[in-house]
Design an enzyme around this catalytic site. Sequence first.
Site, PDB file in Angstrom:
ATOM      1  N   ARG A 143      20.581  35.997  18.077  1.00 40.20           N
ATOM      2  CA  ARG A 143      19.529  34.968  18.203  1.00 40.20           C
ATOM      3  C   ARG A 143      18.197  35.588  18.579  1.00 40.20           C
ATOM      4  NH1 ARG A 143      22.346  29.784  18.813  1.00 40.20           N
ATOM      5  NH2 ARG A 143      20.372  28.815  19.281  1.00 40.20           N
ATOM      6  N   ARG A 203      13.326  31.039  20.892  1.00 40.86           N
ATOM      7  CA  ARG A 203      12.332  30.455  21.794  1.00 40.86           C
ATOM      8  C   ARG A 203      11.861  31.337  22.935  1.00 40.86           C
ATOM      9  NH1 ARG A 203      15.848  25.178  22.482  1.00 40.86           N
ATOM     10  NH2 ARG A 203      17.338  26.869  22.252  1.00 40.86           N
ATOM     11  N   ARG A 251       7.159  27.463  15.508  1.00 41.48           N
ATOM     12  CA  ARG A 251       8.091  26.333  15.638  1.00 41.48           C
ATOM     13  C   ARG A 251       7.360  25.015  15.878  1.00 41.48           C
ATOM     14  NH1 ARG A 251      11.090  22.706  15.258  1.00 41.48           N
ATOM     15  NH2 ARG A 251      13.013  22.266  16.369  1.00 41.48           N
ATOM     16  N   ASP A 257      20.772  28.921  10.135  1.00 39.76           N
ATOM     17  CA  ASP A 257      21.691  28.410  11.148  1.00 39.76           C
ATOM     18  C   ASP A 257      23.070  28.191  10.529  1.00 39.76           C
ATOM     19  OD1 ASP A 257      21.322  27.242  14.117  1.00 39.76           O
ATOM     20  OD2 ASP A 257      22.937  26.187  13.094  1.00 39.76           O
ATOM     21  N   TYR A 272      31.933  21.474  15.006  1.00 41.54           N
ATOM     22  CA  TYR A 272      30.710  20.651  14.971  1.00 41.54           C
ATOM     23  C   TYR A 272      30.889  19.447  14.051  1.00 41.54           C
ATOM     24  CZ  TYR A 272      28.102  24.208  17.545  1.00 41.54           C
ATOM     25  OH  TYR A 272      27.663  25.046  18.519  1.00 41.54           O
TER      26      TYR A 272
HETATM   27  O1  CP3 Z   1      19.925  35.411  15.455  1.00 42.77           O
HETATM   28  C1  CP3 Z   1      18.862  35.018  14.921  1.00 42.77           C
HETATM   29  O2  CP3 Z   1      17.732  35.292  15.349  1.00 42.77           O
HETATM   30  C2  CP3 Z   1      18.963  34.195  13.640  1.00 42.77           C
HETATM   31  C3  CP3 Z   1      18.976  32.817  13.864  1.00 42.77           C
HETATM   32  C4  CP3 Z   1      20.187  32.030  14.330  1.00 42.77           C
HETATM   33  C5  CP3 Z   1      20.005  30.692  14.744  1.00 42.77           C
HETATM   34  N1  CP3 Z   1      21.228  30.140  14.914  1.00 42.77           N
HETATM   35  C6  CP3 Z   1      18.698  30.018  14.906  1.00 42.77           C
HETATM   36  C7  CP3 Z   1      18.592  28.882  15.849  1.00 42.77           C
HETATM   37  C8  CP3 Z   1      21.559  32.294  14.352  1.00 42.77           C
HETATM   38  C9  CP3 Z   1      22.295  33.586  14.066  1.00 42.77           C
HETATM   39  C10 CP3 Z   1      22.208  31.072  14.708  1.00 42.77           C
HETATM   40  C11 CP3 Z   1      23.667  30.915  14.749  1.00 42.77           C
HETATM   41  C12 CP3 Z   1      24.235  29.738  15.408  1.00 42.77           C
HETATM   42  N2  CP3 Z   1      23.781  28.447  15.392  1.00 42.77           N
HETATM   43  C13 CP3 Z   1      25.454  29.757  16.114  1.00 42.77           C
HETATM   44  C14 CP3 Z   1      26.352  30.959  16.278  1.00 42.77           C
HETATM   45  C15 CP3 Z   1      25.849  31.879  17.327  1.00 42.77           C
HETATM   46  C16 CP3 Z   1      25.945  31.315  18.722  1.00 42.77           C
HETATM   47  O3  CP3 Z   1      24.913  31.233  19.367  1.00 42.77           O
HETATM   48  O4  CP3 Z   1      27.070  30.993  19.155  1.00 42.77           O
HETATM   49  C17 CP3 Z   1      25.697  28.454  16.580  1.00 42.77           C
HETATM   50  C18 CP3 Z   1      26.873  27.983  17.411  1.00 42.77           C
HETATM   51  C19 CP3 Z   1      24.636  27.628  16.095  1.00 42.77           C
HETATM   52  C20 CP3 Z   1      24.489  26.162  16.257  1.00 42.77           C
HETATM   53  C21 CP3 Z   1      23.229  25.772  16.933  1.00 42.77           C
HETATM   54  N3  CP3 Z   1      21.962  26.002  16.439  1.00 42.77           N
HETATM   55  C22 CP3 Z   1      23.087  25.088  18.157  1.00 42.77           C
HETATM   56  C23 CP3 Z   1      24.237  24.648  19.046  1.00 42.77           C
HETATM   57  C24 CP3 Z   1      21.720  24.909  18.379  1.00 42.77           C
HETATM   58  C25 CP3 Z   1      21.062  24.122  19.484  1.00 42.77           C
HETATM   59  C26 CP3 Z   1      21.058  24.858  20.779  1.00 42.77           C
HETATM   60  C27 CP3 Z   1      19.787  25.620  20.930  1.00 42.77           C
HETATM   61  O5  CP3 Z   1      19.841  26.821  21.195  1.00 42.77           O
HETATM   62  O6  CP3 Z   1      18.736  24.972  20.815  1.00 42.77           O
HETATM   63  C28 CP3 Z   1      21.020  25.529  17.318  1.00 42.77           C
HETATM   64  C29 CP3 Z   1      19.561  25.583  17.121  1.00 42.77           C
HETATM   65  C30 CP3 Z   1      18.955  26.909  16.839  1.00 42.77           C
HETATM   66  N4  CP3 Z   1      19.412  27.787  15.900  1.00 42.77           N
HETATM   67  C31 CP3 Z   1      17.765  27.426  17.429  1.00 42.77           C
HETATM   68  C32 CP3 Z   1      17.537  28.674  16.804  1.00 42.77           C
HETATM   69  C33 CP3 Z   1      16.389  29.596  17.051  1.00 42.77           C
HETATM   70  C34 CP3 Z   1      16.916  26.738  18.470  1.00 42.77           C
HETATM   71  C35 CP3 Z   1      16.277  25.523  17.895  1.00 42.77           C
HETATM   72  C36 CP3 Z   1      14.780  25.497  17.941  1.00 42.77           C
HETATM   73  O7  CP3 Z   1      14.066  26.506  17.897  1.00 42.77           O
HETATM   74  O8  CP3 Z   1      14.281  24.362  17.976  1.00 42.77           O
END
Ligand code: CP3
Length: 342
Positions: free
Chosen positions: A24, A28, A37, A74, A150
Amino acid sequence: MTSSAFMNTLAGKKTTQTPIWVMRQAGRYLTEYRAVRQNQKDFISFCLNPEKASEVTLQPIKRFDFDAAIIFSDILMLPWALDRNVHFITGAGPRLTPLSLDTNLDDKLLDQIEKRLSPVGRAIELTRLSLSVNKPLIGFAGAPWTVITYMIEGGSSRDFAETRQWLWLNPKEFEALFDYMTQATINFLSIQARSGADVLMLFDSWASAVPAERRDQFIVAPVRKIVRALREQGNKQPIIGFPKGIGEGIIAYSEKAEIDALAIDHMADAEWVDKVLPENMPVQGNLDPLSLLTGGSQMMNSIDYILDSFKDRPHIFNLGHGITPLTPIANVEQMVQQVRKS
Ligand code: CP3
């Protein structure tokens, strides 16, 4: 194809420099990410905007010179492409229409993935053009179990109670859902491989919720099926598996899932992991993201312990899970320095 310490490590070679990137890493905790964003209507359209997705993918590379980029996307883009009505609600996380037993997941939707997720492929193409040749680009998807949690729960969950009840009560429907999502995942990763991703990664973030007796069926076998299908299509990219939180289960996973490298979480003891894994199997991990957030001497000690545990094995330094939004930039810089110094 790029040649780098990162790719060599994934090929099972011990390199003098331990490569590093962070799960990730585009997110943020970066002011430049928040700036982009802020102007996006919603998270899904952000992910589907190839120029913007490419821009934020490159941000952590510019700032920290990490050894690999991961495409900004994502794991929930796949249920989105399958019409599961995915929304990201600020502060509350993802929301989907929960699957019910009579939901008809049409095979026609599987063909729709190609078109609906083509912007992710385009983002990969654009990013590959801007990245220097020695910086590999990682494409990814969620592993079927994690994405299915999910889809059944309708969002994030603490105990995955609905999903586990499906598993025990409706094994036939559950297996059919797995076959379906396994195929969908193959389609999604195939787009990314064709678009120029150098490495692929499968995130099974909630693998810990599968009862041990069913791990082989729902964690190992689907991943092996995905790996084999991608190989049959001629994709040669190394594939990293991340079965988070399965403890001793990583032994069977690393032997049977047919992945090229294993990403480990911070609950796994690095020294133990090194002892039990097949010789030369590349490992990625596993600093606690909260150790990074806290920083200071405890973080330095943890970094050294990890580096030392994997000193004789191909190793990519990373966190045990995603970096958290409040992580100070200075701590990330210090971590990178410490890993590069070794
Ligand atoms: O790694 C990277 O930089 C690439 C981007 C990436 C995102 N999501 C962007 C994201 C990757 C590799 C993911 C994978 C992801 N998404 C997973 C597997 C990895 C892990 O963390 O377990 C999972 C379970 C998700 C599902 C997901 N996406 C959730 C539960 C959420 C909300 C929680 C949160 O952190 O806000 C997201 C949103 C998300 N995906 C954000 C980002 C940068 C944040 C949202 C935002 O910027 O508004």
